[in-house]
Enzyme design. Structure first.
Site, PDB file in Angstrom:
ATOM      1  CG  HIS B 215    -104.095 -11.942  32.502  1.00 40.63           C
ATOM      2  ND1 HIS B 215    -104.805 -12.853  31.746  1.00 40.63           N
ATOM      3  CD2 HIS B 215    -103.107 -12.637  33.082  1.00 40.63           C
ATOM      4  CE1 HIS B 215    -104.255 -14.039  31.854  1.00 40.63           C
ATOM      5  NE2 HIS B 215    -103.224 -13.955  32.648  1.00 40.63           N
ATOM      6  CE1 TYR B 219    -101.478 -15.978  36.843  1.00 40.85           C
ATOM      7  CE2 TYR B 219    -102.106 -13.931  35.797  1.00 40.85           C
ATOM      8  CZ  TYR B 219    -101.534 -15.171  35.734  1.00 40.85           C
ATOM      9  OH  TYR B 219    -101.027 -15.625  34.550  1.00 40.85           O
ATOM     10  CG  HIS B 366    -106.947 -20.573  28.218  1.00 40.80           C
ATOM     11  ND1 HIS B 366    -105.850 -21.314  28.607  1.00 40.80           N
ATOM     12  CD2 HIS B 366    -106.853 -19.395  28.855  1.00 40.80           C
ATOM     13  CE1 HIS B 366    -105.130 -20.587  29.444  1.00 40.80           C
ATOM     14  NE2 HIS B 366    -105.709 -19.422  29.611  1.00 40.80           N
ATOM     15  CG  PHE B 367    -112.009 -18.158  30.197  1.00 40.68           C
ATOM     16  CD1 PHE B 367    -113.210 -18.478  30.797  1.00 40.68           C
ATOM     17  CD2 PHE B 367    -112.024 -17.377  29.049  1.00 40.68           C
ATOM     18  CE1 PHE B 367    -114.410 -18.046  30.257  1.00 40.68           C
ATOM     19  CE2 PHE B 367    -113.227 -16.941  28.504  1.00 40.68           C
ATOM     20  CZ  PHE B 367    -114.422 -17.291  29.114  1.00 40.68           C
ATOM     21  CG  HIS B 368    -115.230 -22.485  30.723  1.00 38.47           C
ATOM     22  ND1 HIS B 368    -115.324 -21.433  29.867  1.00 38.47           N
ATOM     23  CD2 HIS B 368    -116.404 -22.486  31.428  1.00 38.47           C
ATOM     24  CE1 HIS B 368    -116.497 -20.827  30.013  1.00 38.47           C
ATOM     25  NE2 HIS B 368    -117.166 -21.443  30.967  1.00 38.47           N
ATOM     26  NE  ARG B 429    -114.486 -15.326  23.877  1.00 32.09           N
ATOM     27  CZ  ARG B 429    -113.844 -14.626  24.821  1.00 32.09           C
ATOM     28  NH1 ARG B 429    -112.647 -14.130  24.578  1.00 32.09           N
ATOM     29  NH2 ARG B 429    -114.369 -14.430  25.994  1.00 32.09           N
ATOM     30  NE  ARG B 430    -116.347 -11.818  23.602  1.00 27.66           N
ATOM     31  CZ  ARG B 430    -115.213 -11.564  22.978  1.00 27.66           C
ATOM     32  NH1 ARG B 430    -115.187 -11.424  21.669  1.00 27.66           N
ATOM     33  NH2 ARG B 430    -114.093 -11.429  23.652  1.00 27.66           N
TER      34      ARG B 430
END
Lengths: 274, 541
Positions: B215, B219, B366-368, B429-430
């Protein structure tokens, strides 16, 4: 100001940030380890310490655990790992060749069956060994095979497995032809929890413990899938094949068996000594 | 004045070159698992591509951008040549070597394990060794940032460290510590297994170690973007930074609360206790604090710029902002994507809400949106801003830059919004293959096709981005002058010792790591019978 000592109780930056962090961590811990476990309705705890241990993830016998249900039939005792067969030497293969004389009646002189019993030439050692063990323990039953394995020792089975794995793969006696692979073989049926046959049994990917299927008799393959589906064969670990076969349609079973039986050997060489 | 221009350019070009290739792979993945393409047949090809895409986008691109930008900041903010330029080249060489070492087994299909490794799945040792080389190369950068800061502080006793350098070093320390988790996992668990020295692996423990990295790495990716918000945007749009200490507090808070939160990636994992999951959830919620502080400070800084340009009224000032300025555009797009992505992130970090989207396409969307959208668009802006200073040539194609930023924004929204949606519908996913002929899944086909379209727009945008940079090397020579950072409304003359260094914040970071990770790791280490057999890519017969 910049001459202040950082780690000093007189520095308010130090006291406030450390104080706040400690307070937040303590409150979070209070909720995570005591308050929230207390609100659980599905768990019972002996005391506060029990709650804390549970929330910390300590492995404890569950108070709600129902007794473990044992199957009323023999399950496979073989633990499959990639390393389980150990190194194979020529002595082992030679012993296996002698022992295999008793198998020739059905499985062919060179491990290639002319009947509908499985071809064993080039079969993966793990697969042969596991089936022999399962026949002996009764996890898999067969009127023909079961009586023949009772006197086999563990080493005998390893030797047999090494020998059959050593034999070169040859085309089976089944008509070959360029048929496109059916959907069930290449794609499975994800929404019925059926992975592609080829993702474990070769062609796409090989997974440890799976049998090599190319060139096997379609009658044998179909009979095994049906036996998995109706529960008469149940020596597959964690019900992997039973769960798959149960969800397959009759047409899918037919097409998969037919497809694999028509395939030439995956690689013409011996697979055993790799 | 930048002294090591070639060094910085080398970092950026390796980063953006890899980005260009990985972008194409990403769109290919989206396409072949959409209804527009028949079942690929061999899922290994798909996972091979995902591994290459993820490794490049998550490890190579952001690490090199942070490193190159960090070197630029060191020289521009401290106004002197960097100490250890040779070491910096060595670090770059290691990252380059690591990238090549990792890419070869991946492209041969020997390490299709995805960039998050997923033990007990184990691939070629060269893949992991390559990743370790990338990390070690970046640790050289961490050390150089620290050395340069301390040398400057020694020569300027009592003076406030320039904000850009403060933030840059905060980012490097965050990376230095957060990379330790994955490094332990690789060096002590996965690489011995990949080399055949061990045949079993404690996959649960490995996942805990990876969450340590997983995580806070986000950042670390975000740091260059935040540095640009604070130290480039206000200057570029003709304004002032609203508050310098507020900026420092945000970066310090990232150091403290970004680290002990990774277990929220393991909410569905049985090996971590619910109490620790809750604690990580609480600290994840706290990460919104520095982000909200940033949104406030930057919005205030933008308003200052607007008022200086004669903007009036409660919201009327928005109209007079320099919307033609690529930096203004990038900031606005970045904030919009950060807003949506942050809102989605609150769902991910909530113990209960997470259950509804865990392991679905929502997470990938989300992370894209957050990384590929809010963060990478600021990488573009940073490159545009720095390029003239690196090449000594003007970037003149402002129209192209604006089109590029617009297409990236629109493409990312079109890509990720349907992606979130199918996640809510339960699409996992995956997976390399989805059977859209099944009635239960047929309804998701249209959304996936929209994502394919969004991805295509992103490919166009990526090509435009590289075009702008290449053109920059051919433009007429100019004197770009000194590279400047934004000036605060009240430029600080002194700074409390806590905000002029990292002792306090690093202590809190380490302390919280021990509190939040100490027991789960010690417990799993002590627990017997937790190792499972290694599963090698390609299997063992």
């Amino acid at each position: 100001m910049s001459e202040d000592k950082l780690f000093s109780l007189r520095n308010r930056w130090f006291t406030v940030t450390v104080g706040l962090t400690v307070v937040i961590a303590l409150v979070a811990a209070l909720f995570g380890f005591i308050v929230l476990p207390s609100l659980q309705t599905t768990a019972t705890f002996a005391d506060a310490w029990d709650k804390i241990c549970s929330a910390a993830g300590l492995v404890r016998p569950s108070t709600l655990a129902s007794p473990v249900v044992k199957p009323d039939f023999q399950t496979s005792e073989v633990i499959v790992t990639p390393q389980m067969m150990g190194p194979v030497d020529t002595v082992s293969i030679g012993r296996g060749a002698t022992l295999a004389l008793r198998c020739t009646m059905c499985h062919g002189a060179r491990g290639l069956s002319e009947a509908d019993s499985p071809n064993l030439a080039g079969q993966y050692g793990i697969a042969v060994y596991k089936q022999l063990q399962d026949f002996k323990t009764g996890a898999r039953t067969s009127a023909v095979m079961s009586p023949r394995v009772t006197d086999l020792s563990d080493q005998d089975m390893r030797d047999l497995a090494a020998y059959f794995a050593y034999l070169p793969r040859l085309p089976g006696y089944h008509p070959t032809g360029d048929v496109p692979p059916p959907r069930i073989v290449t794609g499975g049926a994800p929404l019925r929890n059926i992975p592609p046959c080829a993702s474990c049994h070769g062609t796409i990917e090989y997974k440890t413990g799976s049998a090599w299927l190319e060139g096997e008799s379609p009658v044998y393959l179909k009979a095994q899938l049906e036996a998995f589906a109706n529960g008469t064969r149940r020596n597959d670990i964690s019900e992997q094949m039973r769960n798959i076969a149960r969800n397959m349609t009759k047409e899918e079973i037919d097409s998969a068996a037919e497809y694999f039986s028509r395939q030439p050997p995956a690689d013409g060489s011996a697979a055993g000594l790799q | 004045m930048l002294h090591n221009k070639r060094l910085i350019l080398a970092h950026f070009w390796l980063a953006f070159g890899g980005f260009g290739v990985a972008l194409l792979l990403g769109e290919w993945q989206m396409y072949i698992r959409s209804p527009l393409h028949a079942w690929l047949g061999n899922p290994e090809l798909y996972y091979r591509s995902v591994t290459a895409h993820g490794t490049t986008m998550a490890y190579v691109l952001p690490t090199l951008v942070a490193m190159g930008f960090g070197y630029a900041i060191t020289e521009a903010a401290l106004k002197r040549p960097m100490i250890g330029a040779r070491w910096a080249w060595a670090g770059f060489g290691l990252v380059l070597l690591g990238t090549i070492t990792a890419v070869i087994p991946v492209s041969m299909g020997l390490a299709s394990v995805l960039y998050t490794f997923y033990p007990p799945l184990v691939g070629s040792p060269f893949y992991y060794i390559g990743v370790v080389e990338i990390v070690v190369g970046s640790w050289i950068w961490v050390a150089l940032m620290s050395i340069n800061l301390h040398a400057w502080k020694r020569d300027n006793p009592g003076a406030p460290v320039p904000l850009a350098m403060f933030a840059n070093v905060a980012g490097s320390y965050l990376w230095g510590w957060t990379a330790v988790g994955a490094a332990i996992e690789l060096l002590f668990q996965i690489i011995p297994a990949a080399l055949g020295l061990t045949t079993t692996i404690d996959a649960g423990l490995a996942r805990v170690f990876f969450s340590w990295t997983l995580h806070a790495i986000v950042y670390f990716w975000l740091m260059p973007a935040y540095i640009a918000y604070y130290t480039i945007v206000p200057r570029a749009i003709g304004g002032r930074l609203f508050s310098d200490p507020m900026a420092r507090i945000s970066f310090a808070l990232f150091l403290v609360v970004a680290m002990p939160v990774g277990v929220h990636h393991l909410f569905a994992d049985p090996q971590v206790g619910a109490g620790f999951k809750f604690m990580h959830s609480v600290f994840t919620a706290l990460v919104s604090l520095p982000t909200l502080l940033t949104v406030f400070t930057i919005s205030a800084s933008v308003e200052i710029a607007a008022r200086l340009r004669g903007g009036k009224g409660a919201l009327g000032w928005l109209k007079v902002l320099p919307w033609g300025n690529p930096m203004m555009l990038a900031l606005a797009f970045s904030f919009v994507m950060l807003g949506f992505g942050g809102a989605g992130g609150l769902i991910n970090m909530s113990y209960q809400l997470n259950a509804s989207i865990h392991n679905t396409q929502w997470v990938t969307g989300h992370f894209h949106l957050i990384f590929g959208g809010a963060i990478v668009i600021m990488y573009f802006a940073i490159a545009y801003d720095l390029w003239p200073h690196l090449t000594g040539r003007a970037l003149t194609s402002f129209r192209l830059m604006r089109v590029q930023l617009w297409t990236w924004f629109v493409g990312m929204i079109v890509l990720t919004f349907p992606w979130h949606y199918v996640g809510i519908l339960g699409m996992p996913r995956r997976m390399a293959f989805y059977d859209y002929t099944d009635p239960a899944m047929a309804g998701e086909g249209a959304s996936v096709m929209m994502s394919v379209l969004g991805g295509a727009i992103l490919v166009v945008s990526g090509i435009l981005f590289l075009t702008v940079l290449v053109r920059g090397h051919r433009a007429p020579k100019v004197d770009p002058g000194e590279y400047r950072f934004s000036v605060a409304v009240h430029q600080p003359a002194t700074m409390p010792v806590a905000l002029n260094g990292f002792g306090l914040w690093l202590s809190l970071m380490l302390g919280l790591t021990v509190i939040n990770y100490g027991f789960p790791i010690a417990h799993l280490l002590a627990l017997p019978d937790t190792a499972v057999p290694v599963v090698r890519v390609g299997g063992a017969k």
